[in-house]
Write an enzyme that holds these catalytic residues in place. Structure first.
Site, mmCIF file in Angstrom:
data_model
loop_
_atom_site.group_PDB
_atom_site.id
_atom_site.type_symbol
_atom_site.label_atom_id
_atom_site.label_comp_id
_atom_site.label_asym_id
_atom_site.label_seq_id
_atom_site.Cartn_x
_atom_site.Cartn_y
_atom_site.Cartn_z
ATOM 1 N N ASN A 22 0.914 -1.072 -0.059
ATOM 2 C CA ASN A 22 0.007 -0.062 0.069
ATOM 3 C C ASN A 22 0.966 1.199 0.010
ATOM 4 O OD1 ASN A 22 -2.205 1.193 2.437
ATOM 5 N ND2 ASN A 22 -2.328 1.773 0.257
ATOM 6 N N CYS A 84 -5.519 6.425 7.778
ATOM 7 C CA CYS A 84 -4.891 5.578 7.028
ATOM 8 C C CYS A 84 -3.798 5.018 8.046
ATOM 9 C CB CYS A 84 -4.038 6.181 5.836
ATOM 10 S SG CYS A 84 -3.091 5.015 4.718
ATOM 11 N N ASN A 168 -12.302 6.158 9.368
ATOM 12 C CA ASN A 168 -12.967 5.985 8.091
ATOM 13 C C ASN A 168 -13.675 5.046 8.057
ATOM 14 O OD1 ASN A 168 -10.741 4.122 8.471
ATOM 15 N ND2 ASN A 168 -9.910 4.520 6.347
ATOM 16 N N HIS A 170 -15.920 1.753 6.750
ATOM 17 C CA HIS A 170 -15.650 0.590 6.456
ATOM 18 C C HIS A 170 -16.858 -0.183 6.122
ATOM 19 C CE1 HIS A 170 -11.101 0.549 6.381
ATOM 20 N NE2 HIS A 170 -11.382 1.465 7.295
ATOM 21 N N GLU A 219 -10.545 -0.112 -1.736
ATOM 22 C CA GLU A 219 -10.516 1.178 -1.096
ATOM 23 C C GLU A 219 -11.304 2.364 -1.513
ATOM 24 O OE1 GLU A 219 -7.263 2.743 0.804
ATOM 25 O OE2 GLU A 219 -5.887 0.871 0.994
ATOM 26 N N CYS A 228 -4.463 -2.764 3.364
ATOM 27 C CA CYS A 228 -5.311 -1.647 3.939
ATOM 28 C C CYS A 228 -5.108 -1.953 5.301
ATOM 29 C CB CYS A 228 -6.680 -1.550 3.444
ATOM 30 S SG CYS A 228 -7.683 -0.463 3.973
ATOM 31 N N GLY A 231 -8.633 -1.262 7.240
ATOM 32 C CA GLY A 231 -9.451 -2.152 6.684
ATOM 33 C C GLY A 231 -9.278 -3.448 7.525
#
Ligand SMILES: N[C@H](CCC[C@H](N)C(=O)O)C(=O)O
Length: 321
Positions: A22, A84, A168, A170, A219, A228, A231
């Site tokens: 990533n 992130c 974030n 998901h 993503e 991720c 994730g």
């Protein structure tokens, strides 16, 4: 794709890094002036006409008293986002490599809160990713009440997914075989599904046993990536909520393995994994740094995750000079 404009602006130093493939462009915006509009980020993210990266990570001075740095994150589509995980590990390595700090426990402020990074040996970093958010309005996810598993209509299909925020948003589906999972077809449709008003990262989770899992993630704003971090955290939370995983899980992604720990509701999710610094570079920024006038006067929502292609009128990604 328009050719990048010939730069007339200042030179910008950056480092190319990755966490399990990533990959990131990382910029010290403390020691150098930095302004990039979303369209410029998209050009630089392009893997043929630009540098090529999944996310741009920006190091800024802290905005809070008990924090070491501010950490800003931009997807390859130019959208600014809240979290992130793989990037956080690389951030910790970057600020030490660049001698911006010699601390081994680093507190950074993101758009959604403060996270703590602990630098270990051999490029390994452990991140306290914070307490997962399960309340639909805070994810955000459209639902009349909180559930561990939601039923979502996608066209003429019905899928079951868990909805979780790690800062974030998901959505996590459990599948029998990640290699056969419809990541390319279902990922984008769920990423932009109306029930995710800020879009979402979509994870496809295969349970191997109670402490081992495999995961692929489509993503938000970047497409499927090699790994991720947030994730993987959301996937372990989803697996635990479903009673399929124990508290410490080895998550295998396309780019390698992360160790995720979660002791249950109210507890933070801990993520440990590697970092890699690939090369350092310089580029000349375009001289035209003023917000470009666009024909369409559509004003997009400037909240994280809302900056879609058509919204060109966001404030440029700037740091305080
Ligand atoms: N695409 C994500 C940001 C990057 C997350 C990922 N690279 C990670 O390691 O957590 C989002 O729009 O929320």
């Amino acid at each position: 794709m328009s050719q990048p404009r010939r730069g007339q602006g200042p030179m910008l130093s950056f480092t190319k890094m990755h966490g399990l493939g990533n990959d990131f462009m990382v910029v010290d915006a403390i020691s150098q002036p930095f302004r990039l509009r979303p369209d410029m980020i998209r050009e630089l993210a392009d893997r043929h006409f630009g540098i090529g990266f999944d996310q741009l990570l920006v190091v800024e001075p802290p905005g809070l008293p008990d924090v070491d740095f501010r950490y800003r994150i931009f997807n390859s589509d130019g959208s600014e986002v809240e979290q992130c995980g793989n990037g956080a590990r690389c951030f910790a390595r970057f600020v030490r490599d660049q001698r911006l700090t010699n601390k081994k426990v680093i507190r950074v402020q993101t758009a959604k809160g403060v996270i703590e990074l602990r630098v270990g040996r051999g490029g390994m970093v452990t991140v306290d990713m914070g307490v997962p958010e399960l309340n639909p309005p805070a994810i955000p996810f459209a639902a009349d009440r909180r559930k561990d598993v939601y039923t979502v209509e996608v066209g003429d299909e019905t899928v079951e997914l868990s909805a979780i925020s790690m800062g974030n948003p998901h959505g996590v589906l459990v599948v029998d075989d990640v290699d056969a999972a419809p990541v390319g077809e279902l990922g984008p449709r769920l990423e932009s599904h109306p029930r995710f008003p800020a879009r979402a990262n979509i994870g496809f989770l295969q349970i191997i046993d109670r402490s081992h899992a495999r995961l692929r993630v489509f993503e938000r704003g970047s497409g499927e990536t090699m790994a991720c971090g947030s994730g993987a955290c959301a996937a372990v939370v989803a697996g635990c909520l479903r009673g399929l995983l124990d508290s410490r899980v080895d998550v295998e992604l396309k780019g390698g393995h992360l160790v995720i720990e979660w002791q249950g509701e109210g507890a933070p999710v801990m993520m440990e994994g590697p970092t890699a610094s690939v090369f350092e570079g310089q580029l000349r920024l375009p001289g035209d740094q003023s917000p470009r006038r666009r024909k369409s006067t559509r004003q997009g929502d400037t909240r994280p995750g809302h900056n879609r292609q058509q919204n060109r009128h966001r404030q440029p990604a700037t740091s305080k000079p």
